[in-house]
Design a protein around this motif. Structure first.
Motif, PDB file in Angstrom:
ATOM      1  N   UNK A 205      -4.393   7.325   9.735  1.00 21.98           N
ATOM      2  CA  UNK A 205      -4.425   8.001   8.178  1.00 21.98           C
ATOM      3  C   UNK A 205      -5.668   7.411   7.758  1.00 21.98           C
ATOM      4  N   UNK A 206      -6.727   8.784   7.212  1.00 23.02           N
ATOM      5  CA  UNK A 206      -7.819   8.230   6.768  1.00 23.02           C
ATOM      6  C   UNK A 206      -7.766   8.378   5.065  1.00 23.02           C
ATOM      7  N   UNK A 207      -7.955   7.207   4.446  1.00 20.32           N
ATOM      8  CA  UNK A 207      -7.931   7.330   2.835  1.00 20.32           C
ATOM      9  C   UNK A 207      -9.284   7.741   2.502  1.00 20.32           C
ATOM     10  N   UNK A 208      -9.309   8.386   1.288  1.00 22.13           N
ATOM     11  CA  UNK A 208     -10.426   8.775   0.851  1.00 22.13           C
ATOM     12  C   UNK A 208     -11.521   7.668   0.825  1.00 22.13           C
ATOM     13  N   UNK A 209     -12.695   7.713   0.952  1.00 20.01           N
ATOM     14  CA  UNK A 209     -13.539   6.552   1.050  1.00 20.01           C
ATOM     15  C   UNK A 209     -13.789   5.976  -0.212  1.00 20.01           C
ATOM     16  N   UNK A 210     -14.642   4.676  -0.179  1.00 20.48           N
ATOM     17  CA  UNK A 210     -14.875   4.002  -1.329  1.00 20.48           C
ATOM     18  C   UNK A 210     -15.682   4.736  -2.227  1.00 20.48           C
ATOM     19  N   UNK A 230       2.860   4.540   2.850  1.00 21.54           N
ATOM     20  CA  UNK A 230       2.681   4.226   4.203  1.00 21.54           C
ATOM     21  C   UNK A 230       2.964   2.783   4.527  1.00 21.54           C
ATOM     22  N   UNK A 231       2.902   2.017   3.413  1.00 20.62           N
ATOM     23  CA  UNK A 231       3.237   0.674   3.739  1.00 20.62           C
ATOM     24  C   UNK A 231       4.676   0.116   4.035  1.00 20.62           C
ATOM     25  N   UNK A 232       5.083   0.687   5.171  1.00 21.19           N
ATOM     26  CA  UNK A 232       6.326   0.363   5.545  1.00 21.19           C
ATOM     27  C   UNK A 232       6.668  -0.256   6.922  1.00 21.19           C
ATOM     28  N   UNK A 233       7.469  -1.077   7.183  1.00 24.83           N
ATOM     29  CA  UNK A 233       7.628  -1.614   8.530  1.00 24.83           C
ATOM     30  C   UNK A 233       8.302  -0.872   9.670  1.00 24.83           C
ATOM     31  N   UNK A 234       8.886   0.354   9.357  1.00 24.81           N
ATOM     32  CA  UNK A 234       9.479   1.223  10.257  1.00 24.81           C
ATOM     33  C   UNK A 234       8.347   2.303  10.797  1.00 24.81           C
ATOM     34  N   UNK A 235       8.445   3.275   9.677  1.00 21.66           N
ATOM     35  CA  UNK A 235       7.488   4.392   9.956  1.00 21.66           C
ATOM     36  C   UNK A 235       6.026   4.157   9.377  1.00 21.66           C
ATOM     37  N   UNK A 236       5.577   3.187   8.729  1.00 23.05           N
ATOM     38  CA  UNK A 236       4.226   3.025   8.343  1.00 23.05           C
ATOM     39  C   UNK A 236       3.307   3.288   9.683  1.00 23.05           C
ATOM     40  N   UNK A 237       1.977   3.932   9.134  1.00 30.35           N
ATOM     41  CA  UNK A 237       1.063   4.158  10.353  1.00 30.35           C
ATOM     42  C   UNK A 237      -0.396   3.555   9.850  1.00 30.35           C
ATOM     43  N   UNK A 238      -1.217   3.357  10.752  1.00 30.05           N
ATOM     44  CA  UNK A 238      -2.341   2.400  10.657  1.00 30.05           C
ATOM     45  C   UNK A 238      -3.105   3.286   9.157  1.00 30.05           C
ATOM     46  N   UNK A 239      -3.592   2.649   8.422  1.00 27.69           N
ATOM     47  CA  UNK A 239      -4.688   3.238   7.485  1.00 27.69           C
ATOM     48  C   UNK A 239      -6.035   2.762   7.474  1.00 27.69           C
ATOM     49  N   UNK A 240      -7.086   3.549   7.122  1.00 24.66           N
ATOM     50  CA  UNK A 240      -8.359   3.109   7.119  1.00 24.66           C
ATOM     51  C   UNK A 240      -9.144   3.775   6.209  1.00 24.66           C
ATOM     52  N   UNK A 241     -10.056   3.053   5.511  1.00 27.21           N
ATOM     53  CA  UNK A 241     -11.033   3.553   4.537  1.00 27.21           C
ATOM     54  C   UNK A 241     -12.493   3.256   5.004  1.00 27.21           C
ATOM     55  N   UNK A 242     -13.277   4.206   4.863  1.00 26.41           N
ATOM     56  CA  UNK A 242     -14.898   4.077   5.011  1.00 26.41           C
ATOM     57  C   UNK A 242     -15.322   3.466   3.783  1.00 26.41           C
ATOM     58  N   UNK A 243     -16.141   2.205   3.721  1.00 32.46           N
ATOM     59  CA  UNK A 243     -16.696   1.419   2.634  1.00 32.46           C
ATOM     60  C   UNK A 243     -18.085   1.232   3.285  1.00 32.46           C
ATOM     61  N   UNK A 244     -18.984   1.883   2.838  1.00 33.66           N
ATOM     62  CA  UNK A 244     -20.472   1.671   3.108  1.00 33.66           C
ATOM     63  C   UNK A 244     -20.593   2.091   4.726  1.00 33.66           C
ATOM     64  N   UNK A 245     -20.961   1.499   5.644  1.00 29.92           N
ATOM     65  CA  UNK A 245     -20.942   1.758   7.140  1.00 29.92           C
ATOM     66  C   UNK A 245     -19.770   1.180   7.969  1.00 29.92           C
TER      67      UNK A 245
END
Length: 580
Positions: A205-210, A230-245
């Motif tokens: 899941x992509x978070x809004x960028x910095x 999404x911070x859950x040990x059972x159903x939580x998914x990987x999160x990511x956020x663009x910061x600069x490059x």
């Protein structure tokens, strides 16, 4: 034996080198309530050679290099508390004292200690790996509002130039990290409970960028909500956020079992300040917890102003009764033990021993809370296990008193129709010393909703229940927050009248709301919105206005009467429409 803090300690332990060196902004206290000690003991129990550097002087390279270069990595933490919270008051003034420092002196840890220590390591050991951990790093794992500089800062992982970040409670991740680094000599990116950076776009899941959250307040709120959901040990998914490059990537948290907690707390802690730290002075932070016990971790309360659920998780994991009994039995033989167990609890004491079976199988609800606006029916409340645990502890030879100093949720007591009243009666008679401390935080309905706390009616019902159970003999003290988002002077005046009329005392334990990273309330403060929908909320930003809100509550007044023992006449004229 003590964890090495000097070269002579290493010689005494027969160690020519160390696998892991932990850097902490606290004095080193070898007690399970102190994160550095817990991580050190867990690593050591699995065969790793561990050393600790406590409160290094960040103005020179001397302290940071005293134990040499670790074979695996440096672990860096600000300590048990956020360094900015430790160094500054809620009005932004520099603190003069620090309970986690020998002698109680302030100024022994730098501002943003995690970043400073990491950059110092990079100056001396350019090629070594650095792993961040602790509360300061955990709450800053993505872009975050920094109240002290009044701006959005990037992930602390990037600002510190570290290689990996462990968020939450780090025992399980740190063992896997050590094992993988020892085998491949590179930073692992697949460990649950960690955050890493990547130059390529990952899955998840992509978070809004910095850049977006810095410029668009709705995007900031959206990011905060998704992180919590999404911070859950059972159903939580990987999160990511663009910061600069680069992308900052969070793996889901690990699932920790009760047996694992038992193993962590069974390790040979001395429950003392390490001799090296003690030589510089006593450490006040140990005094109230030396003979306390952690019974569980996690909190399903999810109060908007609190970081515990975001840090420890929304699932409560309880230790076994036998494990707790064994820990207490061991420290009753300590020469300093005088018969009082000062606390048996966790983030919220009376969450011990039960959880939602649905949550344990499929994870916490993304759009629904366990306790707000009311206690969920799926949460099968049962205080009997905790009640029996306290009774068992009192039977341990050498134990005279068992106190519950951790907070309690009074809404859980009222909702538990099977054992709630029995627990309350036992608590008042055996486990508090004349005063019961609770945390209503406020009584104005709209403020309580912004906080995510139970309604005033629930508090009134609980006050009535306490007077019934204790025959009016128990005095209740409340913790309150001033200047929370949505709170006005009029709301504080309403709270003052309530405390005087219903609780019959002048409050002293009042906290000014401090917008710490990661919380929903901080998102409200920064965005001036009550939710990601953009609903406006009043924010008191001025120092004078914030202080005036607190002063309304704490100023002394002559109370016009004593507590009314006629419980049937207490608070029964409240507006029923205020109920959630």
């Amino acid at each position: 034996m003590n964890i090495p803090m000097t070269r002579s300690d290493m010689v005494e332990r027969g160690r020519e080198y160390l696998d892991v060196i932990l850097i902490t902004g606290d004095a080193f206290v070898d007690h399970p309530s102190f994160g550095t000690a817990m991580i050190a003991r867990v690593l050591e129990s699995h065969g790793w050679k561990v050393g600790v550097i406590s409160q290094p002087d960040w103005r020179t390279n001397e302290d940071i290099s005293v134990l040499g270069k670790p074979a695996l990595f440096f672990g860096v933490t600000s300590g048990n508390v956020d360094s900015m919270v430790a160094n500054y008051t809620s009005t932004g003034k520099k603190r003069r004292s620090d309970d986690y420092t020998p002698g109680g002196f302030g100024g022994k840890r730098p501002d943003r200690a995690t970043i400073v220590y990491s950059n110092l390591i990079r100056q001396v050991f350019k090629e070594t790996l650095i792993i961040l951990g602790g509360i300061e790093a955990s709450l800053r794992r993505f872009s975050h509002f920094d109240w002290w500089s009044n701006r959005i800062r990037k992930s602390i992982l990037l600002d510190s130039k570290a290689d990996l970040l462990v968020y939450g409670m780090g025992e399980k991740p740190i063992l896997e990290i050590a094992d993988k680094i020892s085998k491949k000599r590179e930073v692992p990116t697949d460990v649950e409970g960690t955050v890493f950076w990547s130059s390529s776009k990952p899955a998840g899941i992509e978070l809004p960028s910095h850049e977006e959250v810095s410029q668009d307040k709705r995007k900031y709120f959206e990011m905060t909500k998704v992180m919590h959901e999404e911070t859950d040990p059972v159903r939580g998914r990987q999160l990511f956020q663009l910061q600069d490059n680069r992308y900052v990537v969070q793996n889901k948290p690990p699932k920790v079992a009760s047996e694992e907690l038992d193993a962590y707390y069974s390790l040979p802690f001395t429950r003392r300040v390490h001799p090296v730290s003690l030589s510089r002075g006593r450490v006040k932070a140990l005094e109230t917890v030396r003979y306390s016990v952690t019974s569980h971790r996690g909190c399903y309360g999810q109060c908007n102003f609190c970081a515990i659920a975001f840090h420890q998780g929304r699932t409560v994991v309880s230790r076994s009764e036998d494990s707790i009994i064994q820990e207490i039995s061991a420290f009753t033989r300590d020469v300093g033990f005088r018969g009082t167990v000062t606390d048996v609890g966790g983030p919220t004491a009376n969450m011990y021993g039960y959880e939602c079976s649905i949550k344990e199988k499929v994870g916490a609800c993304a759009k629904k809370r366990c306790l707000f606006p009311e206690v969920c029916s799926s949460l099968k409340l049962d205080h009997s296990r905790y009640l029996n645990l306290l009774k068992r502890i009192r039977k341990i030879p050498g134990v005279k008193h068992v106190f519950v100093s951790s907070g309690i949720r009074y809404d859980l007591i009222l909702k538990d129709k099977r054992s709630g009243r029995d627990f309350l009666r036992e608590l008042l008679q055996k486990n508090v010393s004349g005063q019961l401390k609770i945390a209503p935080e406020h009584t104005a309905q709209k403020v309580l909703e912004y906080m995510g706390k139970p309604s005033k009616d629930v508090l009134l019902d609980f006050l009535k229940e306490v007077r019934l159970v204790s025959s009016g003999k128990c005095h209740i003290i409340g913790y309150f927050i001033a200047a929370h988002p949505g709170c006005t002077k009029e709301d504080m005046m309403e709270l003052k009248r309530f405390v005087k009329r219903e609780m019959h005392y002048n409050p002293e334990q009042v906290q000014l709301f401090t917008p710490t990273p990661g919380t929903i309330s901080t998102a409200m403060y920064f965005t001036e919105m009550a939710s990601e929908n953009g609903d406006p909320v009043f924010i008191e930003r001025s120092t004078g206005g914030r202080n005036r809100q607190k002063e309304i509550l704490v100023r002394k007044e002559i109370l016009d009467r004593k507590p009314d023992k006629n419980v049937e006449g207490t608070g029964n004229k409240r507006n029923k429409r205020d109920r959630h």
